[in-house]
Design a protein around this motif. Structure first.
Motif, short mmCIF file in Angstrom:
data_model
loop_
_atom_site.label_atom_id
_atom_site.label_comp_id
_atom_site.label_asym_id
_atom_site.label_seq_id
_atom_site.Cartn_x
_atom_site.Cartn_y
_atom_site.Cartn_z
N GLY A 10 0.81 -1.21 0.00
CA GLY A 10 0.00 0.00 0.00
C GLY A 10 0.84 1.26 0.00
N SER A 11 1.84 1.31 0.88
CA SER A 11 2.67 2.52 0.97
C SER A 11 3.56 2.67 -0.26
N ALA A 12 4.05 1.56 -0.80
CA ALA A 12 4.93 1.64 -1.97
C ALA A 12 4.19 2.19 -3.18
N ALA A 13 2.89 1.90 -3.28
CA ALA A 13 2.12 2.35 -4.44
C ALA A 13 1.83 3.85 -4.42
N LEU A 14 2.02 4.50 -3.28
CA LEU A 14 1.69 5.93 -3.20
C LEU A 14 2.60 6.78 -4.07
N ARG A 15 3.82 6.33 -4.29
CA ARG A 15 4.74 7.10 -5.12
C ARG A 15 4.18 7.31 -6.53
N GLY A 16 3.38 6.35 -7.00
CA GLY A 16 2.83 6.45 -8.34
C GLY A 16 1.45 7.04 -8.43
N VAL A 17 0.89 7.50 -7.31
CA VAL A 17 -0.44 8.10 -7.33
C VAL A 17 -0.39 9.43 -8.08
N ARG A 18 -1.35 9.67 -8.93
CA ARG A 18 -1.35 10.88 -9.76
C ARG A 18 -2.28 11.95 -9.19
N PRO A 19 -1.96 13.21 -9.41
CA PRO A 19 -2.88 14.29 -9.02
C PRO A 19 -4.25 14.08 -9.66
N GLY A 20 -5.28 14.36 -8.89
CA GLY A 20 -6.64 14.15 -9.34
C GLY A 20 -7.24 12.85 -8.87
N THR A 21 -6.43 11.94 -8.32
CA THR A 21 -6.92 10.66 -7.82
C THR A 21 -7.89 10.88 -6.67
N ARG A 22 -9.03 10.22 -6.74
CA ARG A 22 -10.01 10.30 -5.66
C ARG A 22 -9.50 9.57 -4.43
N VAL A 23 -9.84 10.10 -3.27
CA VAL A 23 -9.38 9.55 -2.00
C VAL A 23 -10.58 9.33 -1.09
N LEU A 24 -10.62 8.15 -0.45
CA LEU A 24 -11.63 7.86 0.57
C LEU A 24 -10.93 7.76 1.92
N ILE A 25 -11.57 8.31 2.94
CA ILE A 25 -10.98 8.32 4.27
C ILE A 25 -11.95 7.77 5.31
N GLU A 26 -11.39 7.28 6.40
CA GLU A 26 -12.13 7.01 7.63
C GLU A 26 -11.37 7.72 8.73
N GLY A 27 -12.07 8.42 9.57
CA GLY A 27 -11.42 9.15 10.64
C GLY A 27 -11.98 10.56 10.76
N PRO A 28 -11.30 11.40 11.52
CA PRO A 28 -9.98 11.23 12.12
C PRO A 28 -10.00 10.38 13.39
N PHE A 29 -8.85 9.76 13.68
CA PHE A 29 -8.69 8.91 14.84
C PHE A 29 -7.47 9.38 15.64
N GLY A 30 -7.40 8.91 16.88
CA GLY A 30 -6.17 9.06 17.65
C GLY A 30 -6.22 10.11 18.74
N ARG A 31 -5.44 9.84 19.80
CA ARG A 31 -5.31 10.75 20.93
C ARG A 31 -3.94 11.45 20.96
N LEU A 32 -3.12 11.23 19.93
CA LEU A 32 -1.82 11.90 19.89
C LEU A 32 -2.06 13.34 19.42
N SER A 33 -2.77 14.09 20.24
CA SER A 33 -3.22 15.42 19.85
C SER A 33 -3.32 16.30 21.09
N ASP A 34 -3.80 17.50 20.89
CA ASP A 34 -3.99 18.43 22.01
C ASP A 34 -4.97 17.88 23.03
N ARG A 35 -5.80 16.93 22.61
CA ARG A 35 -6.82 16.36 23.50
C ARG A 35 -6.20 15.72 24.75
N ALA A 36 -5.04 15.09 24.58
CA ALA A 36 -4.41 14.39 25.70
C ALA A 36 -3.58 15.30 26.59
N ARG A 37 -3.41 16.51 26.18
CA ARG A 37 -2.50 17.44 26.88
C ARG A 37 -3.03 17.78 28.26
N THR A 38 -2.11 17.82 29.24
CA THR A 38 -2.51 18.13 30.61
C THR A 38 -1.88 19.40 31.15
N GLY A 39 -0.84 19.93 30.47
CA GLY A 39 -0.15 21.11 30.98
C GLY A 39 0.35 22.02 29.87
#
Length: 460
Positions: free
Chosen positions: A303-332
């Motif tokens: 999957g990652s190797a094929a990204l080098r050949g992706v062309r501009p204009g290619t449609r993209v599907l996403i799921e998300g956003p996910f994850g707590r590695l963000s300001d949400r987890a910040r305590t100070g």
């Protein structure tokens, strides 16, 4: 820079998430205690005095607990936003894995004990009784098919098996677990005495099944379809960053309404290339600005190797956003960002997207040869006051996460030398698993409280 409401109240969302985790834990255990109480109230303990009846009674109990845990693991991985925000997807995956294996073992115990008990406790008659139960009892053939699907999911989740198959293949096979859960429902509702013995029990189980089904339909199917139809993402550029590393730029409609934060990740599908049906998780490598999204990916699989050949204009599907590695987890107020290799990508986004005063944020970047985002980080250093520490070269020893360090300091001494107040900061950590474990060990030795360490992995 104008301080955001979130930055003005550090730790507020962390407190909310802690409350959600506590509520989820209590809800699960109350459910298990409730079904156990119903088993006791139905004479389950008294039946243990006989051999055959005891086997059957234990079979019913293990079946009830397995069913409750089965529904719990479905909900855990249904992408429910409240749970995602409170736990983070990697932590949910670990809990899901533990719950899943426990449920599976209880399900096997249920099959063996019930069949053995129905065979009057005679082991030799058990295979014939299993056949009779499968053929003659309502819903049992469907239950057998469901069990086979669950076995497939569990067997491919064993570490030895996961090391031999690609992530994309494992993800596809793992989806059969949903089919297995669905096929088990008719058997439980048609022949499960504990499910239909009273109105309260019937209401409980139907509600539990309905909630599990609703979370899948809404958050795994409905929300992604609506989000992709709304934003219509397309690739605008693919830019090489280093050897085997590329950045992919994506734009779309109304991205200012896509609720995402620096440090989070999406599951991505790039249409028009082989294997596009299989999603891959990639973190944002730049803070979202309402105009475009950027990911930076190192070639590590098909999957990652094929990204080098992706062309501009290619449609993209996403799921998300996910994850707590963000300001949400910040305590100070003060933060430290520690990353290695391509693991620097979410930290690069955090360095841009978090609110901090000059000197309150430091970024440690480990790399062997190529320093990703060097010029971009220099800009953040000059414009935002981000402190930078680059640690190039190979690790000095297998048990160290540093490269060569002057003065013969060990890892803990060097870390305290560079960041004397490390134990008082929120630390965001991302990198290879073995390297990350070494950093965690050093941070523990430095006295960093567990709630101030924020990391996420894409282990599967």
């Amino acid at each position: 820079m104008t301080e955001s409401p979130v930055a003005a109240l550090p730790g507020r969302r962390a407190t909310i998430d802690s409350t959600v985790r506590t509520a989820a834990f209590v809800t699960l255990w109350l459910s298990l205690l409730l079904v156990t109480y119903w088993w006791v109230a139905g004479g389950g303990v008294q039946e243990l005095t006989g051999w055959a009846t005891g086997l059957t009674s234990l079979g019913r109990l293990t079946g009830l607990l397995a069913a409750a845990l089965l529904l719990a693991q479905v909900i855990l991985m249904a992408r429910v936003p409240m749970l995602e925000a409170a736990y983070g997807q990697d932590r949910l995956a670990r809990i899901h894995r533990l719950t899943g294996f426990t449920s599976f073992n209880l399900m096997l115990a249920h099959i063996v004990l019930i069949t053995w008990g129905y065979a009057a406790g005679e082991l030799g008659k058990t295979p014939a009784m299993l056949w009779d139960l499968t053929v003659d009892y309502p819903g049992m053939l469907l239950a057998v098919a469901g069990t086979a699907c669950l076995c497939l999911s569990v067997l491919t989740s064993v570490k030895a098996a996961r090391r031999r198959i690609r992530y994309e293949s494992w993800h596809l096979l793992h989806l059969y677990a949903y089919l297995g859960v669905g096929l088990a429902l008719p058997h439980q509702l048609w022949t499960g005495q504990e499910f239909l013995a009273s109105t309260s029990r019937t209401v409980f189980w139907w509600t539990a099944w309905a909630v599990a089904a609703a979370t899948i339909l809404v958050y795994r199917i409905g929300v992604p379809i609506w989000r992709n139809a709304r934003h219509r993402l397309r690739v605008t550029a693919v830019v090489p960053e280093a050897d085997r590393v590329v950045s992919v730029y994506v734009t779309g409609r109304r991205l200012d309404r896509l609720r995402t934060e620096a440090g989070q990740f999406f599951s991505w599908r790039f249409l028009g290339r082989p294997g596009w049906t299989r999603a891959n998780p990639y973190s944002l490598s730049a803070a979202p600005d309402g105009q475009q999204l950027r990911i930076t990916v190192q070639e590590a699989g098909d999957g990652s190797a094929a990204l080098r050949g992706v062309r501009p204009g290619t449609r993209v599907l996403i799921e998300g956003p996910f994850g707590r590695l963000s300001d949400r987890a910040r305590t100070g107020r003060r933060i430290a960002l520690i990353g290695a290799g391509v693991g620097i990508t979410p930290l690069r986004a955090l360095a841009e997207g978090l609110d901090y005063a000059p000197g309150d944020a430091v970024l440690i970047q480990r790399y062997t040869e190529h320093q990703l985002f060097r010029s971009e980080l220099q800009v953040l250093h000059h414009q935002r006051g981000l402190s930078l520490l680059a640690l190039p070269g190979h690790r000095r020893s297998p048990d160290s996460w540093f490269g060569p360090v002057p003065g013969h300091l060990n890892d803990l001494q060097a870390l305290r030398h560079w960041i004397p107040d490390i134990a008082d900061r929120d630390v965001y950590l991302c990198g290879p698993d073995a390297w990350t474990r070494l950093v965690q060990h050093t941070l523990d030795a430095a006295g960093l409280p567990a709630e101030r360490l924020h990391l996420e992995t894409f282990k599967w």
